[in-house]
Design a protein around this motif. Sequence first.
Motif, PDB file in Angstrom:
ATOM      1  N   ARG A 165       0.833  -1.194   0.000  1.00  0.00           N
ATOM      2  CA  ARG A 165       0.000   0.000   0.000  1.00  0.00           C
ATOM      3  C   ARG A 165       0.876   1.256   0.000  1.00  0.00           C
ATOM      4  NH1 ARG A 165      -3.245  -0.715   5.390  1.00  0.00           N
ATOM      5  NH2 ARG A 165      -4.650   0.715   4.285  1.00  0.00           N
ATOM      6  N   PRO A 166       0.338   2.382  -0.444  1.00  0.00           N
ATOM      7  CA  PRO A 166       1.093   3.642  -0.424  1.00  0.00           C
ATOM      8  C   PRO A 166       1.608   3.938   0.979  1.00  0.00           C
ATOM      9  CG  PRO A 166      -0.933   3.897  -1.677  1.00  0.00           C
ATOM     10  CD  PRO A 166      -1.009   2.556  -1.020  1.00  0.00           C
ATOM     11  N   ARG A 167       2.834   4.455   1.068  1.00  0.00           N
ATOM     12  CA  ARG A 167       3.454   4.711   2.369  1.00  0.00           C
ATOM     13  C   ARG A 167       2.698   5.779   3.151  1.00  0.00           C
ATOM     14  NH1 ARG A 167       7.566   3.737  -1.174  1.00  0.00           N
ATOM     15  NH2 ARG A 167       7.729   5.917  -1.819  1.00  0.00           N
ATOM     16  N   ARG A 168       2.166   6.775   2.456  1.00  0.00           N
ATOM     17  CA  ARG A 168       1.403   7.823   3.121  1.00  0.00           C
ATOM     18  C   ARG A 168       0.310   8.306   2.186  1.00  0.00           C
ATOM     19  NH1 ARG A 168       0.787  13.328   3.834  1.00  0.00           N
ATOM     20  NH2 ARG A 168       2.065  13.842   2.028  1.00  0.00           N
ATOM     21  N   THR A 169      -0.876   8.438   2.719  1.00  0.00           N
ATOM     22  CA  THR A 169      -1.989   8.899   1.901  1.00  0.00           C
ATOM     23  C   THR A 169      -1.970  10.422   1.817  1.00  0.00           C
ATOM     24  OG1 THR A 169      -3.319   7.005   2.601  1.00  0.00           O
ATOM     25  CG2 THR A 169      -4.485   8.867   1.607  1.00  0.00           C
ATOM     26  N   ALA A 170      -1.879  10.946   0.603  1.00  0.00           N
ATOM     27  CA  ALA A 170      -1.879  12.398   0.424  1.00  0.00           C
ATOM     28  C   ALA A 170      -3.260  12.957   0.738  1.00  0.00           C
ATOM     29  CB  ALA A 170      -1.478  12.752  -1.003  1.00  0.00           C
ATOM     30  N   VAL A 177      -3.838  19.949  -5.933  1.00  0.00           N
ATOM     31  CA  VAL A 177      -2.748  20.816  -6.389  1.00  0.00           C
ATOM     32  C   VAL A 177      -1.912  20.104  -7.444  1.00  0.00           C
ATOM     33  CG1 VAL A 177      -0.591  21.923  -5.680  1.00  0.00           C
ATOM     34  CG2 VAL A 177      -2.634  22.188  -4.275  1.00  0.00           C
ATOM     35  N   ALA A 178      -1.590  18.838  -7.201  1.00  0.00           N
ATOM     36  CA  ALA A 178      -0.791  18.076  -8.158  1.00  0.00           C
ATOM     37  C   ALA A 178      -1.533  17.879  -9.476  1.00  0.00           C
ATOM     38  CB  ALA A 178      -0.404  16.724  -7.561  1.00  0.00           C
ATOM     39  N   LEU A 179      -2.828  17.598  -9.388  1.00  0.00           N
ATOM     40  CA  LEU A 179      -3.620  17.417 -10.606  1.00  0.00           C
ATOM     41  C   LEU A 179      -3.708  18.704 -11.417  1.00  0.00           C
ATOM     42  CD1 LEU A 179      -6.583  15.200  -9.342  1.00  0.00           C
ATOM     43  CD2 LEU A 179      -4.978  14.600 -11.154  1.00  0.00           C
ATOM     44  N   GLU A 180      -3.858  19.840 -10.735  1.00  0.00           N
ATOM     45  CA  GLU A 180      -3.924  21.120 -11.433  1.00  0.00           C
ATOM     46  C   GLU A 180      -2.606  21.414 -12.136  1.00  0.00           C
ATOM     47  OE1 GLU A 180      -5.191  24.747 -12.962  1.00  0.00           O
ATOM     48  OE2 GLU A 180      -6.253  22.953 -12.280  1.00  0.00           O
ATOM     49  N   SER A 181      -1.492  21.110 -11.496  1.00  0.00           N
ATOM     50  CA  SER A 181      -0.181  21.305 -12.130  1.00  0.00           C
ATOM     51  C   SER A 181      -0.039  20.389 -13.342  1.00  0.00           C
ATOM     52  CB  SER A 181       0.943  21.025 -11.128  1.00  0.00           C
ATOM     53  OG  SER A 181       0.896  21.942 -10.054  1.00  0.00           O
ATOM     54  N   PHE A 182      -0.510  19.158 -13.211  1.00  0.00           N
ATOM     55  CA  PHE A 182      -0.466  18.207 -14.329  1.00  0.00           C
ATOM     56  C   PHE A 182      -1.306  18.726 -15.491  1.00  0.00           C
ATOM     57  CE2 PHE A 182      -1.789  14.613 -16.829  1.00  0.00           C
ATOM     58  CZ  PHE A 182      -0.711  13.733 -16.815  1.00  0.00           C
ATOM     59  N   ARG A 183      -2.515  19.183 -15.178  1.00  0.00           N
ATOM     60  CA  ARG A 183      -3.417  19.674 -16.228  1.00  0.00           C
ATOM     61  C   ARG A 183      -2.803  20.847 -16.977  1.00  0.00           C
ATOM     62  NH1 ARG A 183      -6.597  23.708 -17.105  1.00  0.00           N
ATOM     63  NH2 ARG A 183      -6.206  24.631 -15.054  1.00  0.00           N
ATOM     64  N   ARG A 184      -2.257  21.811 -16.242  1.00  0.00           N
ATOM     65  CA  ARG A 184      -1.657  22.981 -16.901  1.00  0.00           C
ATOM     66  C   ARG A 184      -0.478  22.574 -17.776  1.00  0.00           C
ATOM     67  NH1 ARG A 184      -2.078  25.587 -11.751  1.00  0.00           N
ATOM     68  NH2 ARG A 184       0.169  25.279 -11.493  1.00  0.00           N
ATOM     69  N   LEU A 194       5.767  19.264 -17.024  1.00  0.00           N
ATOM     70  CA  LEU A 194       5.194  17.963 -16.680  1.00  0.00           C
ATOM     71  C   LEU A 194       6.183  17.146 -15.846  1.00  0.00           C
ATOM     72  CD1 LEU A 194       2.640  16.366 -17.017  1.00  0.00           C
ATOM     73  CD2 LEU A 194       3.468  15.507 -19.215  1.00  0.00           C
ATOM     74  N   LEU A 195       7.456  17.206 -16.209  1.00  0.00           N
ATOM     75  CA  LEU A 195       8.477  16.499 -15.426  1.00  0.00           C
ATOM     76  C   LEU A 195       8.538  17.012 -13.994  1.00  0.00           C
ATOM     77  CD1 LEU A 195      11.401  16.285 -18.023  1.00  0.00           C
ATOM     78  CD2 LEU A 195      10.142  14.343 -17.055  1.00  0.00           C
ATOM     79  N   ASP A 196       8.280  18.302 -13.825  1.00  0.00           N
ATOM     80  CA  ASP A 196       8.374  18.906 -12.499  1.00  0.00           C
ATOM     81  C   ASP A 196       7.315  18.379 -11.527  1.00  0.00           C
ATOM     82  OD1 ASP A 196      10.540  20.418 -13.274  1.00  0.00           O
ATOM     83  OD2 ASP A 196       9.380  22.236 -13.667  1.00  0.00           O
ATOM     84  N   VAL A 197       6.180  17.925 -12.060  1.00  0.00           N
ATOM     85  CA  VAL A 197       5.099  17.465 -11.185  1.00  0.00           C
ATOM     86  C   VAL A 197       5.117  15.945 -11.002  1.00  0.00           C
ATOM     87  CG1 VAL A 197       3.302  17.102 -12.936  1.00  0.00           C
ATOM     88  CG2 VAL A 197       2.648  17.838 -10.639  1.00  0.00           C
ATOM     89  N   LEU A 198       5.965  15.260 -11.773  1.00  0.00           N
ATOM     90  CA  LEU A 198       6.019  13.798 -11.711  1.00  0.00           C
ATOM     91  C   LEU A 198       7.205  13.320 -10.875  1.00  0.00           C
ATOM     92  CD1 LEU A 198       5.364  12.985 -15.493  1.00  0.00           C
ATOM     93  CD2 LEU A 198       3.700  12.879 -13.614  1.00  0.00           C
ATOM     94  N   ALA A 272       4.316  15.536  -2.638  1.00  0.00           N
ATOM     95  CA  ALA A 272       3.844  16.605  -3.533  1.00  0.00           C
ATOM     96  C   ALA A 272       4.055  16.299  -5.011  1.00  0.00           C
ATOM     97  CB  ALA A 272       4.508  17.938  -3.180  1.00  0.00           C
ATOM     98  N   ARG A 273       4.470  15.092  -5.338  1.00  0.00           N
ATOM     99  CA  ARG A 273       4.637  14.711  -6.745  1.00  0.00           C
ATOM    100  C   ARG A 273       3.782  13.484  -7.064  1.00  0.00           C
ATOM    101  NH1 ARG A 273      10.673  15.321  -9.271  1.00  0.00           N
ATOM    102  NH2 ARG A 273      10.793  17.596  -9.190  1.00  0.00           N
ATOM    103  N   ILE A 274       3.393  13.395  -8.321  1.00  0.00           N
ATOM    104  CA  ILE A 274       2.561  12.274  -8.748  1.00  0.00           C
ATOM    105  C   ILE A 274       3.437  11.043  -8.955  1.00  0.00           C
ATOM    106  CG2 ILE A 274       1.094  11.400 -10.597  1.00  0.00           C
ATOM    107  CD1 ILE A 274       0.122  14.278 -11.020  1.00  0.00           C
ATOM    108  N   SER A 275       3.148   9.979  -8.196  1.00  0.00           N
ATOM    109  CA  SER A 275       3.942   8.751  -8.310  1.00  0.00           C
ATOM    110  C   SER A 275       3.183   7.632  -9.023  1.00  0.00           C
ATOM    111  CB  SER A 275       4.370   8.273  -6.920  1.00  0.00           C
ATOM    112  OG  SER A 275       3.237   8.056  -6.092  1.00  0.00           O
ATOM    113  N   GLY A 276       1.883   7.824  -9.186  1.00  0.00           N
ATOM    114  CA  GLY A 276       1.082   6.828  -9.895  1.00  0.00           C
ATOM    115  C   GLY A 276      -0.028   7.507 -10.674  1.00  0.00           C
ATOM    116  N   VAL A 277      -0.226   7.103 -11.915  1.00  0.00           N
ATOM    117  CA  VAL A 277      -1.297   7.635 -12.766  1.00  0.00           C
ATOM    118  C   VAL A 277      -2.159   6.466 -13.220  1.00  0.00           C
ATOM    119  CG1 VAL A 277      -1.886   8.881 -14.876  1.00  0.00           C
ATOM    120  CG2 VAL A 277       0.154   9.529 -13.573  1.00  0.00           C
ATOM    121  N   TYR A 278      -3.463   6.581 -13.015  1.00  0.00           N
ATOM    122  CA  TYR A 278      -4.409   5.531 -13.391  1.00  0.00           C
ATOM    123  C   TYR A 278      -5.422   6.137 -14.358  1.00  0.00           C
ATOM    124  CZ  TYR A 278      -2.290   4.182  -8.991  1.00  0.00           C
ATOM    125  OH  TYR A 278      -1.376   3.947  -7.988  1.00  0.00           O
TER     126      TYR A 278
END
Length: 298
Positions: A165-170, A177-184, A194-198, A272-278
């Motif tokens: 399981r994930p080590r810590r639930t965001a 915030v992470a999704l908004e950065s990804f979208r932009r 995009l690299l900055d948010v991943l 604060a970074r996206i580690s998994g995308v589904y």
Amino acid sequence: MTDHTTDPATEAFVAHRNLLFTVAYEMLGSAADAEDVLQETWLRWIKVDPERVRDERAYLVRITTRQALNRLRTVKRRREAYVGQWLPEPLVTAPDVAEDVELAESMSMAMMLVLESLTPTERAVFVLREVFDVEYDEIAEAVDRTPEAVRQIAHRARRHVGARRPRRTASARETRVALESFRRAVETGNPQDLLDVLAPDVVLLSDGGGVKRAALHPVVGAEKLVRFWLGGSAKVEATITWEPTLVNGSPALAVHVGGELDGVMAVRVENARISGVYFVRNPEKLTHLTSETPLTLR
């Protein structure tokens, strides 16, 4: 004169329906299969002698668990032949699900995929004990094992889940915030943004069900994900829009292409970074996204 009264069996089933659906969905990861399980539960429930039932909730959960276990053993074989990667069917959920931290974590895409790695019996025992806090004796009746065996299965399942399981639930805010950065970043087409948010070791899992374009295998690493995502977006001639939504109790993005729903993207966020995308694009799994699905642990 029409009699508007409802018989006790129907009243009991309706009163616990949201709970029963949540149990079935947690075990199956599919709203369509969960609905079928509820139909089977109802057909068995109306044949039960009310005098045999001391606790309607426990009895209904027991029937639902047995039907879900039967269905799970069948779909496990079916998923082995699935084209590409299989992801749980996303559900649009109400804000109160997101506020229930325990429920939201158990429903997250990341956790649902961890549950997929359990055996059917392990999953049933883990879900009933860890998510719904059902007593061992009740679980034993539901899965046709002794209470001692159920305790051993629960211990094994907890250890298995704990290692994956994930080590810590965001928090919901961190995820938004992470999704908004990804979208932009995707809308501007800037690879560095995009690299900055991943996270460097981010993993993309995409489910097209053999119908829509999707990676057949996990895309591992930030640079590979950027090439895959921006390359795919560049080939789409229609307008792509992103709409914030709540999926499985967590912030997510509904992706529209040419005004039509094309997919849903959920993420796992760590530090604060996206580690998994589904990313779910299979049209059959997008049918429950037009309205909120009521879920509950009680």
